[in-house]
Enzyme design. Structure first.
Site, PDB file in Angstrom:
ATOM      1  N   TYR A  54       0.845  -1.186   0.000  1.00 38.90           N
ATOM      2  CA  TYR A  54       0.000   0.000   0.000  1.00 38.90           C
ATOM      3  C   TYR A  54       0.886   1.245   0.000  1.00 38.90           C
ATOM      4  O   TYR A  54       1.569   1.551   0.959  1.00 38.90           O
ATOM      5  CB  TYR A  54      -0.931   0.018   1.199  1.00 38.90           C
ATOM      6  N   HIS A 128      -1.075 -11.841   0.003  1.00 37.95           N
ATOM      7  CA  HIS A 128      -1.948 -10.857  -0.641  1.00 37.95           C
ATOM      8  C   HIS A 128      -2.554 -11.403  -1.936  1.00 37.95           C
ATOM      9  O   HIS A 128      -3.751 -11.253  -2.174  1.00 37.95           O
ATOM     10  CB  HIS A 128      -1.147  -9.586  -0.916  1.00 37.95           C
ATOM     11  N   SER A 207     -13.521  -3.806   1.042  1.00 43.48           N
ATOM     12  CA  SER A 207     -14.433  -3.010   0.199  1.00 43.48           C
ATOM     13  C   SER A 207     -15.889  -3.313   0.512  1.00 43.48           C
ATOM     14  O   SER A 207     -16.711  -3.506  -0.398  1.00 43.48           O
ATOM     15  CB  SER A 207     -14.142  -3.244  -1.294  1.00 43.48           C
ATOM     16  N   PRO A 208     -16.263  -3.354   1.803  1.00 45.65           N
ATOM     17  CA  PRO A 208     -17.658  -3.667   2.148  1.00 45.65           C
ATOM     18  C   PRO A 208     -18.636  -2.555   1.777  1.00 45.65           C
ATOM     19  O   PRO A 208     -19.846  -2.772   1.796  1.00 45.65           O
ATOM     20  CB  PRO A 208     -17.591  -3.835   3.675  1.00 45.65           C
ATOM     21  N   LEU A 209     -18.093  -1.382   1.413  1.00 50.32           N
ATOM     22  CA  LEU A 209     -18.927  -0.260   0.999  1.00 50.32           C
ATOM     23  C   LEU A 209     -18.856  -0.024  -0.503  1.00 50.32           C
ATOM     24  O   LEU A 209     -19.158   1.070  -0.997  1.00 50.32           O
ATOM     25  CB  LEU A 209     -18.529   0.999   1.769  1.00 50.32           C
ATOM     26  N   GLY A 210     -18.450  -1.048  -1.241  1.00 48.40           N
ATOM     27  CA  GLY A 210     -18.456  -0.951  -2.698  1.00 48.40           C
ATOM     28  C   GLY A 210     -17.579   0.155  -3.241  1.00 48.40           C
ATOM     29  O   GLY A 210     -17.917   0.785  -4.238  1.00 48.40           O
ATOM     30  N   ARG A 211     -16.432   0.395  -2.583  1.00 43.63           N
ATOM     31  CA  ARG A 211     -15.486   1.445  -2.981  1.00 43.63           C
ATOM     32  C   ARG A 211     -16.158   2.820  -3.042  1.00 43.63           C
ATOM     33  O   ARG A 211     -15.834   3.640  -3.887  1.00 43.63           O
ATOM     34  CB  ARG A 211     -14.821   1.082  -4.308  1.00 43.63           C
ATOM     35  N   GLY A 212     -17.091   3.016  -2.114  1.00 40.74           N
ATOM     36  CA  GLY A 212     -17.770   4.303  -2.007  1.00 40.74           C
ATOM     37  C   GLY A 212     -19.147   4.340  -2.625  1.00 40.74           C
ATOM     38  O   GLY A 212     -19.959   5.211  -2.302  1.00 40.74           O
TER      39      GLY A 212
END
Length: 332
Positions: A54, A128, A207-212
């Site tokens: 990252y 990863h 990404s549980p928020l769908g990348r925003g």
């Protein structure tokens, strides 16, 4: 904040994904990022997720995120659960990852991560991405040596298929599988999730928020910085974006009736799916840390979970999860 078990590792029910503090989602303010980590810890979200790569796709450089976390948790290490990863060394010209899963590289990468994190042990160490030119048993053997040496407490994998997961777990017990999982990414449900539950492996949902997209903060690519990953994400392009936003609007109506934000509903849906699923929403801002933490108090009934499942069926989302080059590196 309640806790959950990933194999034999106890973690906060919701964690903090730290990647965006170093890459992919535009510039980040270092002070605000560190304040976000501090606020997360204060609220009991003590499970921090990172990777040695990252920063590699930005001006920050390899290891930037781990260094940031090491600085932020100084004096608080005993109250933090650190997860980080190895195996991605950079990018190839065709847009795919350069991978190295070898035991020799695992040892080298682990030593570097320990230095950057300013700790003597990593709580959860993931591969990863799997280098498929090497047997998974050999890869896991190298990671298990790190546990024997006391440098790592638990090991896990990221983005692998069911066969790889089973073979790996038979070689050495895995604590967790980290994979994308959300209302907009349901590919784990037919085989991977049942296998995890059968084997006693926790699922860490990135990404549980769908990348925003599941927060409603991104309805257009206009205004995003030129280096924002979503400019290349298939789900944010053209007709795909239009169709996916229509799905989001369904969730928004549900959230209004439930008295929560759409992001909180998306996290609560994951928490309600199974007690061994731990979402790690990523943010670099204190206000979103606080909103995400509050999702732990949003309790959905089985009927509400079923309603959300019906509002966004598994095959309803348009577009691949990644650009073609990255999709090639997934052991799917």
């Amino acid at each position: 904040m309640k806790t959950r078990m990933l194999g034999g590792l106890e973690v906060s029910a919701i964690g903090l994904g730290c990647m965006g503090m170093s890459q992919n989602y535009g510039p980040a303010d270092r002070g605000e990022s560190i304040a976000s980590i501090h606020r997360s810890l204060d609220l009991g979200m003590t499970f921090l997720d990172s990777s040695d790569m990252y920063g590699v796709s930005s001006v920050s450089g390899m290891g930037h995120n781990e260094e940031l976390i090491g600085e932020a948790i100084a004096g608080r290490r005993d109250g933090v659960t650190i997860a980080t990863k190895f195996g991605i060394k950079g990018w190839s010209k065709d847009g795919s990852f350069v991978l190295d899963s070898s035991p020799a590289y695992a040892k080298q990468a682990c030593e570097a991560s320990l230095r950057r994190l300013k700790t003597d042990v990593i709580d959860l160490y993931y591969l990863h991405r799997r280098d498929r030119s090497m047997p998974i048993e050999e890869i896991i053997g190298g990671m298990a040596e790190l546990v024997t040496e006391g440098k790592v407490r638990h090991i896990g994998l990221s983005e692998v298929n069911e066969d790889t997961l089973r073979r790996a777990h038979a070689t050495y017990p895995l604590a967790a599988l980290e994979s994308e999982y959300s209302l907009f990414a349901r590919h784990n449900e037919p085989a991977i999730l049942p296998a995890c539950l059968e084997l006693g492996i926790g699922l860490v949902a990135f990404s549980p928020l769908g990348r925003g997209m599941l927060t409603g903060t991104v309805r257009t690519l206009e205004g995003l910085s030129d280096d924002d990953y979503r400019h290349t994400d298939p789900r944010f392009q053209g007709d795909n974006l239009v169709r996916n936003l229509a799905l989001f609007d369904r969730i928004q109506d549900f959230a209004k009736e439930a008295g929560a934000t759409t992001g909180q509903i998306a996290l609560a849906w994951l928490l309600a799916k199974n007690e061994h699923i731990v979402p790690i929403p990523g943010t670099k801002r204190v206000r979103y840390v606080e909103e995400n933490a509050a999702a732990a108090d949003v309790a959905l009934t089985a009927a509400q979970v079923g309603e959300l499942d019906a509002l966004v069926p598994g095959d309803a989302v348009s577009g691949d999860r990644y650009p073609e080059g990255i999709m090639r590196t997934i052991d799917a």
